[in-house]
Scaffold this motif. Sequence first.
Motif, mmCIF file in Angstrom:
data_model
loop_
_atom_site.group_PDB
_atom_site.id
_atom_site.type_symbol
_atom_site.label_atom_id
_atom_site.label_comp_id
_atom_site.label_asym_id
_atom_site.label_seq_id
_atom_site.Cartn_x
_atom_site.Cartn_y
_atom_site.Cartn_z
ATOM 1 N N PHE A 25 0.688 -1.008 0.089
ATOM 2 C CA PHE A 25 -0.042 -0.105 0.082
ATOM 3 C C PHE A 25 0.612 1.304 -0.006
ATOM 4 N N GLY A 26 2.163 1.088 0.138
ATOM 5 C CA GLY A 26 2.780 2.448 0.616
ATOM 6 C C GLY A 26 2.680 2.856 2.028
ATOM 7 N N LYS A 27 3.154 3.971 2.649
ATOM 8 C CA LYS A 27 2.671 4.619 3.564
ATOM 9 C C LYS A 27 1.412 5.280 3.499
ATOM 10 N N ILE A 28 0.535 5.097 4.276
ATOM 11 C CA ILE A 28 -0.840 5.691 4.114
ATOM 12 C C ILE A 28 -1.027 7.082 5.053
ATOM 13 N N THR A 29 -0.658 7.975 4.272
ATOM 14 C CA THR A 29 -0.750 9.096 5.067
ATOM 15 C C THR A 29 -2.038 10.043 4.899
ATOM 16 N N LEU A 30 -2.563 10.861 5.810
ATOM 17 C CA LEU A 30 -3.649 11.656 5.841
ATOM 18 C C LEU A 30 -3.569 12.952 6.240
ATOM 19 N N GLN A 31 -4.410 13.916 6.030
ATOM 20 C CA GLN A 31 -4.045 15.223 6.619
ATOM 21 C C GLN A 31 -4.351 15.191 8.253
ATOM 22 N N ALA A 32 -3.396 15.814 8.977
ATOM 23 C CA ALA A 32 -3.307 15.682 10.319
ATOM 24 C C ALA A 32 -4.438 16.110 11.190
ATOM 25 N N THR A 33 -5.131 17.113 10.499
ATOM 26 C CA THR A 33 -6.091 17.965 11.296
ATOM 27 C C THR A 33 -7.397 16.958 10.989
ATOM 28 N N GLN A 34 -7.503 15.877 10.080
ATOM 29 C CA GLN A 34 -8.725 15.213 10.102
ATOM 30 C C GLN A 34 -9.058 14.225 11.210
#
Length: 255
Positions: free
Chosen positions: A163-172
Motif C-alpha cells: 500500500f505504501g505509507k498511508i498518510t492523511l491530513q493530520a487535522t482530520q
Amino acid sequence: MSDLVSILTPTFNAEKYIRATIESVQNQSYQNWEMILIDDASTDKTVKIIKEFAQGDDRIKLFKLEKNCGNGFARNAALEKATGKYIAYLDADDIWFPEKLEKQIQFLKINKQHFTFSFYDCIDEEGNDLNRKVESPNPLTYKQLFFCNYVGNLTAIYDVDYFGKITLQATQKRQDWRIWLTILKQIKTAKPVPESLAFYRIRKDSVSSSKFKLIKHNFGVYREFHGYNFVFSVLLMMRFLFTQLIIKPKYIKKS
C-alpha cells in the motif's frame, strides 16, 4: 529473518497507562518490531517513563514534539520514521495480547493478504475487564465499512510494500477510519483474525465517549473525505446512525 513491524504510538499525558502498553509490546511472542512513540508535548511523567523503557530496549524509539499538535499529527510523524514492512497501530492506553503480532503476520502470509485486523475486548479506565468483545463482519466489505468503522485501531496491521505509507491530513478527525476506507477501496474486502487479540480501554474523557463530537467527526468523513454535498452527507449520516444503533450492537458479545 522475520519481517520488521513498525508500531505507531502517539502519546499525550498517558502516564497512567503507557507502562502497561509498552510492556504488552515487549511481551509479544513475535519479537522483530520497532515501537515509535511520538510524544505530543506531555506535561506529566509520560516521557520519563518511556525513556526508562528506551534505555533498556533499543527497539523503543521516542521522539518529542515541541508543541501539542494533536493525535493525527503525532501519528503521521511516527509513520514518517517507520522502517518496517508492516505498520501496526497502538494507542498509548491500549494493550495487546502476547500472540497478537505473531497470529496476524501468520494470517497475512497464509492467506496472502496485505491488511488485517482482529476482534478485541474492552477494559475500563482502571484496567478491569468489562466482559465485552467487539467483533466485526467476516469478511468485511468496503460498503459495510462505509457505514460503520468496524476496525479497531489497536488491531489493524497493513503491508507497506503493497500500500505504501498511508498518510492523511493530520487535522482530520476519525483518521483511522479514513485509513481503513482507503485500504478497502483498493482491496474490496478484508478478513479479520476472528478472535480477540487486544484490550481497548474505554475512558470517560475520550472522543469516542462524546456522542455529539463523534457525530460531527463522522459527518466530516462523508462531507470532506468522500466529498459528498451537504444533503447527501446528511442522508448517509442517517444510514450511519442506523448501522451504529441497530446493526453494530449485534457484533458486541459477552467475552
